[in-house]
Design an enzyme around this catalytic site. Structure first.
Site, PDB file in Angstrom:
ATOM      1  N   TYR A  14      76.514  64.178  73.998  1.00  0.00           N
ATOM      2  CA  TYR A  14      76.354  64.928  72.746  1.00  0.00           C
ATOM      3  C   TYR A  14      77.367  66.060  72.623  1.00  0.00           C
ATOM      4  O   TYR A  14      77.631  66.546  71.532  1.00  0.00           O
ATOM      5  CB  TYR A  14      74.934  65.509  72.634  1.00  0.00           C
ATOM      6  CG  TYR A  14      73.846  64.471  72.439  1.00  0.00           C
ATOM      7  CD1 TYR A  14      74.138  63.122  72.341  1.00  0.00           C
ATOM      8  CD2 TYR A  14      72.524  64.846  72.351  1.00  0.00           C
ATOM      9  CE1 TYR A  14      73.150  62.179  72.175  1.00  0.00           C
ATOM     10  CE2 TYR A  14      71.515  63.897  72.176  1.00  0.00           C
ATOM     11  CZ  TYR A  14      71.839  62.560  72.101  1.00  0.00           C
ATOM     12  OH  TYR A  14      70.848  61.624  71.935  1.00  0.00           O
ATOM     13  N   LYS A  39      71.443  55.661  84.667  1.00  0.00           N
ATOM     14  CA  LYS A  39      71.957  54.306  84.460  1.00  0.00           C
ATOM     15  C   LYS A  39      73.094  54.138  85.462  1.00  0.00           C
ATOM     16  O   LYS A  39      74.245  53.823  85.112  1.00  0.00           O
ATOM     17  CB  LYS A  39      72.425  54.160  82.997  1.00  0.00           C
ATOM     18  CG  LYS A  39      72.792  52.758  82.562  1.00  0.00           C
ATOM     19  CD  LYS A  39      71.599  51.842  82.369  1.00  0.00           C
ATOM     20  CE  LYS A  39      72.084  50.432  82.033  1.00  0.00           C
ATOM     21  NZ  LYS A  39      71.002  49.443  82.121  1.00  0.00           N
ATOM     22  N   ASP A  83      66.598  51.833  81.230  1.00  0.00           N
ATOM     23  CA  ASP A  83      65.983  50.715  80.491  1.00  0.00           C
ATOM     24  C   ASP A  83      64.622  50.383  81.079  1.00  0.00           C
ATOM     25  O   ASP A  83      63.648  50.135  80.352  1.00  0.00           O
ATOM     26  CB  ASP A  83      66.912  49.488  80.471  1.00  0.00           C
ATOM     27  CG  ASP A  83      67.618  49.238  81.792  1.00  0.00           C
ATOM     28  OD1 ASP A  83      67.597  50.123  82.666  1.00  0.00           O
ATOM     29  OD2 ASP A  83      68.187  48.142  81.961  1.00  0.00           O
ATOM     30  N   ASP A  87      66.497  62.375  75.070  1.00  0.00           N
ATOM     31  CA  ASP A  87      66.225  62.406  73.621  1.00  0.00           C
ATOM     32  C   ASP A  87      65.322  61.228  73.254  1.00  0.00           C
ATOM     33  O   ASP A  87      64.296  61.378  72.584  1.00  0.00           O
ATOM     34  CB  ASP A  87      67.584  62.289  72.904  1.00  0.00           C
ATOM     35  CG  ASP A  87      67.483  62.572  71.416  1.00  0.00           C
ATOM     36  OD1 ASP A  87      66.364  62.827  70.936  1.00  0.00           O
ATOM     37  OD2 ASP A  87      68.526  62.522  70.745  1.00  0.00           O
ATOM     38  N   ASP A 127      60.828  61.207  72.963  1.00  0.00           N
ATOM     39  CA  ASP A 127      60.160  60.775  71.718  1.00  0.00           C
ATOM     40  C   ASP A 127      59.212  59.609  71.990  1.00  0.00           C
ATOM     41  O   ASP A 127      58.107  59.543  71.450  1.00  0.00           O
ATOM     42  CB  ASP A 127      61.189  60.346  70.665  1.00  0.00           C
ATOM     43  CG  ASP A 127      61.516  61.488  69.718  1.00  0.00           C
ATOM     44  OD1 ASP A 127      61.298  62.650  70.121  1.00  0.00           O
ATOM     45  OD2 ASP A 127      61.984  61.225  68.597  1.00  0.00           O
TER      46      ASP A 127
END
Ligand code: NAD
Length: 361
Positions: free
Chosen positions: A142, A193, A225, A249, A253
């Site tokens: 980001y 990852k 994942d 992020d 959620d």
């Protein structure tokens, strides 16, 4: 008596209604002699833009810098969505994170027994759920440079971003995560990852090395994942999860929706000295703003997190959380958590019920 200095930024939409209830809760504790409260309010988001032409007015930022903690409502005003991006209400949050170096985002996801039916998952999968997600907030893809959209020699456009983490940034969030795990079930799962991304291989190596300093915390690693899948399959296996900005992020959620009640979940964003910004995870809900319909409990629980993390007042935080559990057990409900047999109340009545549950001392 300990003085606590709090900046209150109500923001837009339902923000002023819900922060008013959290402020009432803090006043009740102050009147009971728990602390002395110094509180100042300032506009932010759309309200900031309307007051002085910027979503994060200078005076608001000054107030936040001088406070020990910030109680934040929500920002977002669809009528301002045509403004240039840097003037849109949501930019205030990014600005505050950056200006105050709020790098650690803590999001608990808890299922209250009365609300187990609110989740879209089966009650037996989620009942008793109590997990904490820690998301790094100021690094990763980001913010990495270079980024942009360039035109290639053949005229085709190509977008690119840079995923980047420094060792020191990983250690910083890692310490917050290990410390948080120590205050809970002493289990920490680091999500990455590492099988594909160099940045997150470094993340894994650094977390593993740091884990040696916390032998009392059981550290595990999981690919992102798989973590996304496990959160739906068996979310109760987790105590504390820590991950980078982008994965966090998405996973935070996802975790919040395990509870099914957006109006119930608080959050904290902390700097290296535990100064923090505390806010509900939901937005400004313009569809119900000004109608006494919003659930103030996420904001009230954010005030509890503020006492716990910025002021080390766990007993007072526990009291607020117990008061919230009591009003739920008494069957009170705003529209978002309405269930068969519950007593429907508005924002103000819900806040007053929590204040009443704190008793008179
Ligand atoms: P939202 O979270 O505001 O609302 C989503 C849905 O949940 C709506 O139906 C709303 O009525 C309901 N809801 C939200 N909070 C509630 C509460 N406390 N009690 C009862 N119901 C509640 O998300 P949205 O509609 O996508 O966004 C609205 C605005 O909020 C947008 O401008 C968005 O950018 C902004 N936003 C701000 C933040 C923030 O301030 N941190 C976070 C998310 C979205």
């Amino acid at each position: 008596m300990r003085i606590i200095k709090v900046a209150v930024l109500p923001g837009d939409g339902i923000g002023p209604e819900i922060t008013a209830q959290a402020v009432a809760v803090l006043h009740r504790l102050a009147s009971q002699g728990c602390f002395s409260l110094e509180m100042d309010e300032a506009p932010v988001g759309g309200a900031g833009y309307r007051a002085s032409g910027h979503p994060l007015p200078e005076a608001t930022l000054r107030l936040c810098k001088s406070a020990d903690a910030i109680l934040f409502g929500a920002v977002g005003d669809f009528s301002l969505d045509t403004l240039p991006r840097e003037l849109r209400p949501e930019q205030a949050i990014l600005g505050l994170r950056k200006e105050l170096s709020l790098f650690a985002n803590l999001r608990p996801a808890i299922i209250y027994p009365e609300l187990a039916g609110a989740s879209t998952l089966k009650p037996e999968v989620v009942s008793g759920l109590d997990l904490l997600i820690l998301r790094e907030l100021t690094g990763d893809i980001y913010f990495g440079q270079p980024r942009g959209v360039r035109t290639l020699e053949n005229g085709e456009r190509e977008g690119f971003d840079t995923m980047v983490y420094r060792e020191s940034e990983i250690i910083r969030i890692g310490r917050v995560a290990f410390d948080a795990a120590r205050k809970r079930g002493r289990r920490l799962c680091s999500v990455d990852k590492a099988n594909v991304l160099e940045t997150t291989q470094l993340w894994r190596d650094v977390m593993t090395a740091l884990g040696k300093e916390y032998p009392d915390v059981e550290l595990s690693h999981m690919y992102v994942d798989n973590a996304a899948m496990q959160l739906l399959k068996n979310p109760k296996q987790f105590d504390v999860l820590v991950t980078g900005n982008m994965f966090g992020d998405i996973l935070s959620d996802e975790a919040s929706m395990l509870t099914g009640s957006i109006g119930m979940l608080p959050s904290a964003s902390l700097d290296a000295n535990n100064k923090g910004l505390y806010e509900p995870i939901h937005g400004s809900a313009p569809d119900i703003a000004g109608k006494d319909l919003a659930n103030p409990l996420a904001t009230i629980l954010s005030a509890a997190m503020m006492l716990r993390y910025s002021f080390d007042m766990s007993a007072e935080a526990d009291r607020i959380e117990a008061a919230v559990r009591k009003v739920l057990a008494d069957g009170l409900a705003t529209g978002d958590i309405d269930r068969p047999g519950s007593k429907r109340v508005g924002t103000a009545a819900m806040g007053s019920a929590v204040v009443a549950a704190l008793g008179v001392q």
